[in-house]
Design an enzyme around this catalytic site. Structure first.
Site, short mmCIF file in Angstrom:
data_model
loop_
_atom_site.label_atom_id
_atom_site.label_comp_id
_atom_site.label_asym_id
_atom_site.label_seq_id
_atom_site.Cartn_x
_atom_site.Cartn_y
_atom_site.Cartn_z
N LYS A 237 0.82 -1.21 0.00
CA LYS A 237 0.00 0.00 0.00
C LYS A 237 0.86 1.27 0.00
O LYS A 237 0.63 2.18 -0.78
CB LYS A 237 -0.92 0.05 1.23
N ARG B 57 -10.57 1.64 8.00
CA ARG B 57 -10.33 0.22 8.25
C ARG B 57 -11.60 -0.47 8.74
O ARG B 57 -11.63 -1.69 8.84
CB ARG B 57 -9.29 0.03 9.36
N ARG C 159 10.51 -7.52 6.98
CA ARG C 159 10.63 -6.08 6.76
C ARG C 159 11.49 -5.44 7.87
O ARG C 159 11.36 -5.78 9.04
CB ARG C 159 9.21 -5.50 6.79
N ARG D 298 9.76 -3.17 13.15
CA ARG D 298 8.65 -2.53 13.87
C ARG D 298 8.10 -3.53 14.86
O ARG D 298 7.95 -4.71 14.52
CB ARG D 298 7.55 -2.13 12.88
N ARG E 100 -2.63 -9.24 13.35
CA ARG E 100 -2.94 -8.17 12.39
C ARG E 100 -3.70 -8.71 11.19
O ARG E 100 -4.64 -8.09 10.70
CB ARG E 100 -1.66 -7.49 11.92
P1 AMP Z 1 -0.38 0.27 9.42
O1 AMP Z 1 0.98 0.90 9.29
O2 AMP Z 1 -1.40 0.87 8.48
O3 AMP Z 1 -0.35 -1.24 9.33
O4 AMP Z 1 -0.91 0.64 10.89
C1 AMP Z 1 -0.20 0.26 12.03
C2 AMP Z 1 -1.15 0.19 13.22
O5 AMP Z 1 -1.76 1.48 13.44
C3 AMP Z 1 -2.32 -0.77 13.04
O6 AMP Z 1 -1.97 -2.11 13.37
C4 AMP Z 1 -3.34 -0.16 14.03
O7 AMP Z 1 -3.00 -0.47 15.37
C5 AMP Z 1 -3.13 1.33 13.83
N1 AMP Z 1 -3.99 1.89 12.77
C6 AMP Z 1 -3.60 2.42 11.57
N2 AMP Z 1 -4.66 2.84 10.86
C7 AMP Z 1 -5.75 2.56 11.61
C8 AMP Z 1 -7.17 2.72 11.40
N3 AMP Z 1 -7.66 3.24 10.28
N4 AMP Z 1 -7.99 2.32 12.39
C9 AMP Z 1 -7.52 1.79 13.53
N5 AMP Z 1 -6.21 1.58 13.78
C10 AMP Z 1 -5.32 1.97 12.84
#
Ligand code: AMP
Length: 217
Positions: free
Chosen positions: A13, A87, A126, A159, A170
């Site tokens: 993404k 999400r 990663r 991370r 996740r």
């Molecule tokens: P990502 O980098 O998009 O995978 O986001 C990392 C973490 O941030 C996720 O595992 C969630 O804990 C939180 N997060 C990011 N975007 C959202 C969202 N739209 N709604 C809820 N939690 C989010």
């Protein structure tokens, strides 16, 4: 153009969003990146989000919706691409309401598709630079010197939410949330399903083809 990009963790993404933002002049808004910046800066918002993020759970809707609608308000007239948000169906509904107040709407939803095994392999390999944010992979995108960022010589880290234990959670969370969200968008917008289990350039070409057609329409 106002675009939502959906996809499993590690479907590419972030990479695709950057290309799309550059190609069409859009603002790239990644909810995960904004949250990580907030955490690094030690803000109240960052502190609230921390425990959810580290366990692979979603941060509560009210926190995310407020954060993202504020960010969207600052987007240029040409538009934006959303990465990692919405999400949940509730987030999508609230986003649509907030856009409707400005007589705007989501023009396209790009759904990057990848299977769980590929996603897990990509995520656990990663590594990223805590200073500049550059992302590497221990097999597919190695830095010149193992474990060291090419840009600034900082030691690369995994991370906390990319560890194997958290990844399964996740992916489970993703499946529980994404299917109703895709259904919501199929009823309310134009969804493009894109096979993301391919070379990054091929995925990009496919995305541009769809968006070019949308711009011309
Ligand atoms: P990502 O980098 O998009 O995978 O986001 C990392 C973490 O941030 C996720 O595992 C969630 O804990 C939180 N997060 C990011 N975007 C959202 C969202 N739209 N709604 C809820 N939690 C989010």
């Amino acid at each position: 153009m106002r675009i939502v990009l959906l996809g499993a963790p590690a479907a590419g993404k972030g990479t695709q969003c950057k290309s799309i933002a550059t190609q069409y002049g859009l603002l790239h808004l990644s909810s995960g990146d904004i949250l990580r910046h907030q955490r690094a800066a030690g803000t109240e918002l960052g502190k609230k989000a921390q425990s959810y993020m580290d366990s692979g759970a979603l941060v509560p809707d009210e926190i995310i919706i407020e954060m993202m609608t504020k960010a969207i308000d600052k987007a240029p007239a040409v538009g934006f691409i959303l990465d990692g948000f919405p999400r949940t169906v509730n987030q999508a509904v609230e986003l649509d309401k907030s856009l409707a107040c400005r007589r705007h709407e989501i023009d396209a939803v790009l759904n990057l598709k990848i299977d769980d095994r590929t996603a897990a392999k990509r995520i656990t390999g990663r590594r990223s630079c805590p200073r500049c944010g550059a992302v590497y992979h221990i097999e597919n995108l190695k830095p010149k010197v193992e474990g060291i960022c090419d840009n600034d010589g900082t030691e690369l880290v995994q991370r906390p939410d990319d560890s194997p234990e958290v990844v399964a959670n996740r992916l489970r969370t993703y499946h529980e949330q994404i299917e109703p969200l895709v259904d919501y968008y199929r009823n309310n917008s134009t969804v493009y399903d894109i096979d993301a289990d391919r070379d990054v350039d091929e995925v990009r070409a496919c995305v541009f083809e769809n968006l070019d057609a949308l711009v011309k329409a």
